[in-house]
Structures are given as C-alpha cells and as structure tokens.
Scaffold this motif. Sequence first.
Motif, PDB file in Angstrom:
ATOM      1  N   PHE A   1       0.825  -1.208   0.000  1.00 57.79           N
ATOM      2  CA  PHE A   1       0.000   0.000   0.000  1.00 57.79           C
ATOM      3  C   PHE A   1       0.861   1.261   0.000  1.00 57.79           C
ATOM      4  CE2 PHE A   1      -3.288  -2.808   2.215  1.00 57.79           C
ATOM      5  CZ  PHE A   1      -3.865  -3.170   1.006  1.00 57.79           C
ATOM      6  N   ALA A   2       1.986   1.231   0.691  1.00 59.53           N
ATOM      7  CA  ALA A   2       2.899   2.388   0.678  1.00 59.53           C
ATOM      8  C   ALA A   2       3.387   2.650  -0.748  1.00 59.53           C
ATOM      9  CB  ALA A   2       4.076   2.165   1.625  1.00 59.53           C
ATOM     10  N   GLU A   3       3.701   1.589  -1.472  1.00 61.30           N
ATOM     11  CA  GLU A   3       4.126   1.740  -2.867  1.00 61.30           C
ATOM     12  C   GLU A   3       2.973   2.275  -3.718  1.00 61.30           C
ATOM     13  OE1 GLU A   3       6.616   1.687  -6.172  1.00 61.30           O
ATOM     14  OE2 GLU A   3       7.126   1.509  -4.059  1.00 61.30           O
ATOM     15  N   LEU A   4       1.796   1.711  -3.567  1.00 67.63           N
ATOM     16  CA  LEU A   4       0.646   2.130  -4.372  1.00 67.63           C
ATOM     17  C   LEU A   4       0.220   3.563  -4.061  1.00 67.63           C
ATOM     18  CD1 LEU A   4      -1.462  -1.146  -4.211  1.00 67.63           C
ATOM     19  CD2 LEU A   4      -0.079  -0.321  -6.121  1.00 67.63           C
TER      20      LEU A   4
ATOM     21  N   HIS B   1      -4.216 -17.912  -9.681  1.00 65.60           N
ATOM     22  CA  HIS B   1      -4.738 -17.134 -10.812  1.00 65.60           C
ATOM     23  C   HIS B   1      -4.179 -15.722 -10.768  1.00 65.60           C
ATOM     24  CE1 HIS B   1      -7.450 -16.059 -14.004  1.00 65.60           C
ATOM     25  NE2 HIS B   1      -8.172 -15.241 -13.256  1.00 65.60           N
ATOM     26  N   TYR B   2      -3.614 -15.294 -11.895  1.00 66.21           N
ATOM     27  CA  TYR B   2      -3.119 -13.922 -12.039  1.00 66.21           C
ATOM     28  C   TYR B   2      -4.250 -13.026 -12.528  1.00 66.21           C
ATOM     29  CZ  TYR B   2       1.676 -15.865 -12.232  1.00 66.21           C
ATOM     30  OH  TYR B   2       2.860 -16.498 -11.976  1.00 66.21           O
ATOM     31  N   ILE B   3      -4.353 -11.853 -11.931  1.00 71.89           N
ATOM     32  CA  ILE B   3      -5.307 -10.837 -12.379  1.00 71.89           C
ATOM     33  C   ILE B   3      -4.573  -9.493 -12.370  1.00 71.89           C
ATOM     34  CG2 ILE B   3      -7.467  -9.632 -11.898  1.00 71.89           C
ATOM     35  CD1 ILE B   3      -8.520 -12.159 -10.578  1.00 71.89           C
ATOM     36  N   ALA B   4      -4.711  -8.744 -13.454  1.00 75.04           N
ATOM     37  CA  ALA B   4      -4.091  -7.414 -13.545  1.00 75.04           C
ATOM     38  C   ALA B   4      -4.919  -6.396 -12.773  1.00 75.04           C
ATOM     39  CB  ALA B   4      -3.993  -6.982 -14.998  1.00 75.04           C
ATOM     40  N   PHE B   5      -4.236  -5.365 -12.273  1.00 77.37           N
ATOM     41  CA  PHE B   5      -4.960  -4.205 -11.758  1.00 77.37           C
ATOM     42  C   PHE B   5      -4.423  -2.968 -12.456  1.00 77.37           C
ATOM     43  CE2 PHE B   5      -1.408  -4.482  -8.782  1.00 77.37           C
ATOM     44  CZ  PHE B   5      -1.034  -3.162  -8.565  1.00 77.37           C
ATOM     45  N   THR B   6      -5.351  -2.118 -12.875  1.00 71.18           N
ATOM     46  CA  THR B   6      -4.961  -0.914 -13.612  1.00 71.18           C
ATOM     47  C   THR B   6      -5.423   0.350 -12.901  1.00 71.18           C
ATOM     48  OG1 THR B   6      -6.927  -1.116 -15.020  1.00 71.18           O
ATOM     49  CG2 THR B   6      -4.863  -2.092 -15.845  1.00 71.18           C
ATOM     50  N   GLY B   7      -5.932   0.189 -11.707  1.00 71.01           N
ATOM     51  CA  GLY B   7      -6.323   1.329 -10.897  1.00 71.01           C
ATOM     52  C   GLY B   7      -6.232   0.968  -9.424  1.00 71.01           C
ATOM     53  N   TYR B   8      -5.996   1.977  -8.607  1.00 68.01           N
ATOM     54  CA  TYR B   8      -5.915   1.787  -7.160  1.00 68.01           C
ATOM     55  C   TYR B   8      -6.412   3.068  -6.503  1.00 68.01           C
ATOM     56  CZ  TYR B   8      -3.932   1.794  -2.459  1.00 68.01           C
ATOM     57  OH  TYR B   8      -3.775   1.886  -1.102  1.00 68.01           O
ATOM     58  N   LYS B   9      -7.171   2.923  -5.412  1.00 67.49           N
ATOM     59  CA  LYS B   9      -7.615   4.083  -4.643  1.00 67.49           C
ATOM     60  C   LYS B   9      -7.881   3.679  -3.207  1.00 67.49           C
ATOM     61  CE  LYS B   9     -12.471   3.532  -5.994  1.00 67.49           C
ATOM     62  NZ  LYS B   9     -13.588   4.114  -6.735  1.00 67.49           N
TER      63      LYS B   9
ATOM     64  N   HIS C   1      -8.786  -0.147   0.867  1.00 65.38           N
ATOM     65  CA  HIS C   1      -7.962  -0.142  -0.340  1.00 65.38           C
ATOM     66  C   HIS C   1      -8.708  -0.854  -1.466  1.00 65.38           C
ATOM     67  CE1 HIS C   1      -5.365   0.075   3.192  1.00 65.38           C
ATOM     68  NE2 HIS C   1      -4.654   0.909   2.464  1.00 65.38           N
ATOM     69  N   TYR C   2      -8.828  -0.179  -2.611  1.00 62.85           N
ATOM     70  CA  TYR C   2      -9.572  -0.715  -3.750  1.00 62.85           C
ATOM     71  C   TYR C   2      -8.668  -0.852  -4.968  1.00 62.85           C
ATOM     72  CZ  TYR C   2     -13.744   0.347  -1.057  1.00 62.85           C
ATOM     73  OH  TYR C   2     -14.701   0.375  -0.070  1.00 62.85           O
ATOM     74  N   PHE C   3      -8.864  -1.954  -5.678  1.00 65.06           N
ATOM     75  CA  PHE C   3      -8.129  -2.235  -6.908  1.00 65.06           C
ATOM     76  C   PHE C   3      -9.122  -2.356  -8.054  1.00 65.06           C
ATOM     77  CE2 PHE C   3      -5.450  -3.835  -3.566  1.00 65.06           C
ATOM     78  CZ  PHE C   3      -4.151  -3.656  -4.003  1.00 65.06           C
ATOM     79  N   TYR C   4      -8.780  -1.764  -9.208  1.00 64.01           N
ATOM     80  CA  TYR C   4      -9.574  -2.020 -10.406  1.00 64.01           C
ATOM     81  C   TYR C   4      -8.937  -3.215 -11.095  1.00 64.01           C
ATOM     82  CZ  TYR C   4     -12.411  -1.735 -14.477  1.00 64.01           C
ATOM     83  OH  TYR C   4     -13.312  -2.053 -15.474  1.00 64.01           O
TER      84      TYR C   4
ATOM     85  N   CYS D   1       4.163  -1.552 -11.003  1.00 64.66           N
ATOM     86  CA  CYS D   1       5.001  -0.847 -11.960  1.00 64.66           C
ATOM     87  C   CYS D   1       4.351   0.487 -12.301  1.00 64.66           C
ATOM     88  CB  CYS D   1       5.212  -1.680 -13.221  1.00 64.66           C
ATOM     89  SG  CYS D   1       3.694  -2.150 -14.071  1.00 64.66           S
ATOM     90  N   THR D   2       5.053   1.286 -13.064  1.00 63.55           N
ATOM     91  CA  THR D   2       4.518   2.550 -13.550  1.00 63.55           C
ATOM     92  C   THR D   2       4.661   2.599 -15.064  1.00 63.55           C
ATOM     93  OG1 THR D   2       6.631   3.678 -13.239  1.00 63.55           O
ATOM     94  CG2 THR D   2       5.067   3.827 -11.433  1.00 63.55           C
TER      95      THR D   2
END
Length: 182
Positions: free
Chosen positions: A97-100, A127-135, A141-144, A173-174
């Motif tokens: 979370f500190a990184e995000l 199972h791998y799932i991508a996240f492209t948003g965080y808030k 803590h929420y992940f898209y 990553c960024t």
Amino acid sequence: MRSKVYRQTSSKWRNIYYPTKNSRFGGNGCGCCSVLHVIIERDKYKAYTPKSIVKYMRKFAVPGQGTLWSGIKTALGHYGMKNVKWFTQDSKMADVFAELNKGGRLGVILFGSTPGPDGTIWTRGGHYIAFTGYKRKGGKHYFYLKDSGDRRHTGWYCYEKSMRGDVKQIWTCTLPKTAKAR
C-alpha cells in the motif's frame, strides 16, 4: 484506463499452445493476459492481443502450471514498464500500500484458492489478475481488476472485503513518462 479485457478462454486464442503443444492458452494464459492488461495501458501496445505476446511469454511458462512468477516481472520490464517491484507473500500489505500510495501504479496480483472475507472465490488453484487502478476510500484499499478468467472478476474490488488472506504475490510498476494512462 483502457477498458478492454481479454479472456483467456476466447475462441480467438484458447487453443493456442501455451507454453507447449500439450498445454493450451485457455487453461494456462492468465499470467500472459495479466501482463497484456498492464502493457496495453501504453499507447505503443494498445492494439496488442494475447497473440501479440504469447510467443515471448512462452519462455516463462510451465506446462499445466502457467506463467512463472519471475516471468511476470521480466515481461513487465521487457515491455517498457518502469519501477517494477515484486512483493512476495512474505511482504506485508502495508509495504504494498505504501508503494501504491505513491500514485500511478498498476500491476499484477497472484491469488491463491482461499475465499476472501466476503466469500469471493478467485480460483481453485492460482490465478493472475491485472490491476490498472488503485484508490483509498474510507480507510479501505480498492483495486480495479481485469480478470481474464471465467469468473470475470473485472471492476473495483476492496482488498479488506474481497481479497485479504488470498493475495500470494503482487507486482507493481509505472507507465513510462512518455505514456499516458487513461
């Protein structure tokens, strides 16, 4: 954030061999799709599909098991993602979370087979799932998420409600500075 979600079981690529002729993308392609969901955020790769990266990703996959953990980090770097970091299951989520919280992070989450606190089942194995948003909202803590699997867990999910206890690995990553997130 691009809205496209690729399903590993799509008739367009489910029967592509991955990683060998005895294994198919439909059952092993979640790691490949997760990397794809991250890299298509770059304008350079916005038109890519699983067929575009499967050949490169094969070298990081094991028949019947899918993509190796080390392959996620290597592939994200290969496709130009910056500041790639790998948080193992021994890492504390506070570190993640500190990184995000630095902003502009996206990445990949590896889930295990333990249901989340609200009963959300991510997989029967891994199972791998991508996240492209965080808030953060209300101390949570929420992940898209963009899920390539049949459960179709795509959308905003709360870590505390749906994921706690089942996150095995996370890669963050960024986008390169020249790329623009949508």
